[in-house]
Design a protein around this motif. Structure first.
Motif, PDB file in Angstrom:
ATOM      1  N   THR A  14     -13.885  -0.794 -37.859  1.00 34.72           N
ATOM      2  CA  THR A  14     -14.968   0.104 -37.480  1.00 34.72           C
ATOM      3  C   THR A  14     -16.242  -0.175 -38.266  1.00 34.72           C
ATOM      4  O   THR A  14     -17.345  -0.087 -37.718  1.00 34.72           O
ATOM      5  CB  THR A  14     -14.529   1.576 -37.685  1.00 34.72           C
TER       6      THR A  14
ATOM      7  N   LYS B 290     -13.662   4.638 -19.213  1.00 37.78           N
ATOM      8  CA  LYS B 290     -14.158   4.035 -20.446  1.00 37.78           C
ATOM      9  C   LYS B 290     -13.360   4.518 -21.642  1.00 37.78           C
ATOM     10  O   LYS B 290     -12.875   5.628 -21.681  1.00 37.78           O
ATOM     11  CB  LYS B 290     -15.626   4.395 -20.641  1.00 37.78           C
ATOM     12  N   LYS B 291     -13.247   3.637 -22.631  1.00 41.60           N
ATOM     13  CA  LYS B 291     -12.602   3.960 -23.896  1.00 41.60           C
ATOM     14  C   LYS B 291     -13.657   3.878 -24.994  1.00 41.60           C
ATOM     15  O   LYS B 291     -14.642   3.156 -24.865  1.00 41.60           O
ATOM     16  CB  LYS B 291     -11.477   2.974 -24.190  1.00 41.60           C
ATOM     17  N   GLN B 292     -13.429   4.603 -26.081  1.00 42.16           N
ATOM     18  CA  GLN B 292     -14.369   4.542 -27.186  1.00 42.16           C
ATOM     19  C   GLN B 292     -14.346   3.157 -27.805  1.00 42.16           C
ATOM     20  O   GLN B 292     -13.288   2.521 -27.904  1.00 42.16           O
ATOM     21  CB  GLN B 292     -14.052   5.596 -28.231  1.00 42.16           C
ATOM     22  N   ILE B 293     -15.523   2.685 -28.225  1.00 47.56           N
ATOM     23  CA  ILE B 293     -15.657   1.316 -28.731  1.00 47.56           C
ATOM     24  C   ILE B 293     -14.814   1.086 -29.980  1.00 47.56           C
ATOM     25  O   ILE B 293     -14.304  -0.006 -30.200  1.00 47.56           O
ATOM     26  CB  ILE B 293     -17.150   0.948 -28.943  1.00 47.56           C
ATOM     27  N   GLN B 294     -14.624   2.121 -30.796  1.00 44.55           N
ATOM     28  CA  GLN B 294     -13.789   1.977 -31.988  1.00 44.55           C
ATOM     29  C   GLN B 294     -12.338   1.676 -31.601  1.00 44.55           C
ATOM     30  O   GLN B 294     -11.669   0.891 -32.266  1.00 44.55           O
ATOM     31  CB  GLN B 294     -13.845   3.251 -32.851  1.00 44.55           C
ATOM     32  N   GLU B 295     -11.864   2.288 -30.526  1.00 44.48           N
ATOM     33  CA  GLU B 295     -10.504   2.048 -30.056  1.00 44.48           C
ATOM     34  C   GLU B 295     -10.352   0.601 -29.571  1.00 44.48           C
ATOM     35  O   GLU B 295      -9.361  -0.074 -29.875  1.00 44.48           O
ATOM     36  CB  GLU B 295     -10.173   3.011 -28.915  1.00 44.48           C
TER      37      GLU B 295
ATOM     38  N   GLY C 192     -23.984   4.479 -28.498  1.00 39.22           N
ATOM     39  CA  GLY C 192     -23.256   5.408 -27.644  1.00 39.22           C
ATOM     40  C   GLY C 192     -21.775   5.329 -27.974  1.00 39.22           C
ATOM     41  O   GLY C 192     -21.386   4.850 -29.041  1.00 39.22           O
ATOM     42  N   HIS C 193     -20.930   5.797 -27.077  1.00 44.77           N
ATOM     43  CA  HIS C 193     -19.490   5.831 -27.331  1.00 44.77           C
ATOM     44  C   HIS C 193     -18.763   4.602 -26.820  1.00 44.77           C
ATOM     45  O   HIS C 193     -17.632   4.346 -27.221  1.00 44.77           O
ATOM     46  CB  HIS C 193     -18.873   7.066 -26.660  1.00 44.77           C
ATOM     47  N   ASP C 194     -19.398   3.827 -25.940  1.00 44.40           N
ATOM     48  CA  ASP C 194     -18.659   2.744 -25.304  1.00 44.40           C
ATOM     49  C   ASP C 194     -19.339   1.379 -25.407  1.00 44.40           C
ATOM     50  O   ASP C 194     -18.945   0.446 -24.736  1.00 44.40           O
ATOM     51  CB  ASP C 194     -18.404   3.078 -23.832  1.00 44.40           C
ATOM     52  N   LYS C 195     -20.347   1.271 -26.290  1.00 40.90           N
ATOM     53  CA  LYS C 195     -21.014  -0.023 -26.522  1.00 40.90           C
ATOM     54  C   LYS C 195     -21.274  -0.176 -28.008  1.00 40.90           C
ATOM     55  O   LYS C 195     -21.456   0.808 -28.713  1.00 40.90           O
ATOM     56  CB  LYS C 195     -22.358  -0.080 -25.794  1.00 40.90           C
TER      57      LYS C 195
ATOM     58  N   PRO D 245     -22.450   1.107 -33.362  1.00 44.33           N
ATOM     59  CA  PRO D 245     -22.329   1.754 -32.055  1.00 44.33           C
ATOM     60  C   PRO D 245     -23.674   2.027 -31.374  1.00 44.33           C
ATOM     61  O   PRO D 245     -24.654   2.343 -32.023  1.00 44.33           O
ATOM     62  CB  PRO D 245     -21.629   3.074 -32.352  1.00 44.33           C
TER      63      PRO D 245
END
Length: 46
Positions: A30, A16-21, A37-40, A35
């Motif tokens: 951004t 998984k990658k961070q959603i901001q990336e 979490g970190h990935d949704k 957000p």
């Protein structure tokens, strides 16, 4: 016959990658991401 992976096996194997990336990669700033979490995230209508 090839062995088929289950959905959960595929999800657990994913990197998984961070959603901001991900947002930045497809042009979503951004400040337009809410957000979860970190990935949704949800995306603002703006």
């Amino acid at each position: 016959m090839a062995e088929h992976k289950t959905d959960i096996q595929i999800a657990r194997a994913a990197n998984k990658k961070q959603i901001q990336e991900i947002g930045a990669k497809i042009g979503i700033p951004t400040e337009h991401l809410l957000p979860y979490g970190h990935d949704k995230a949800k995306i603002s209508a703006e």
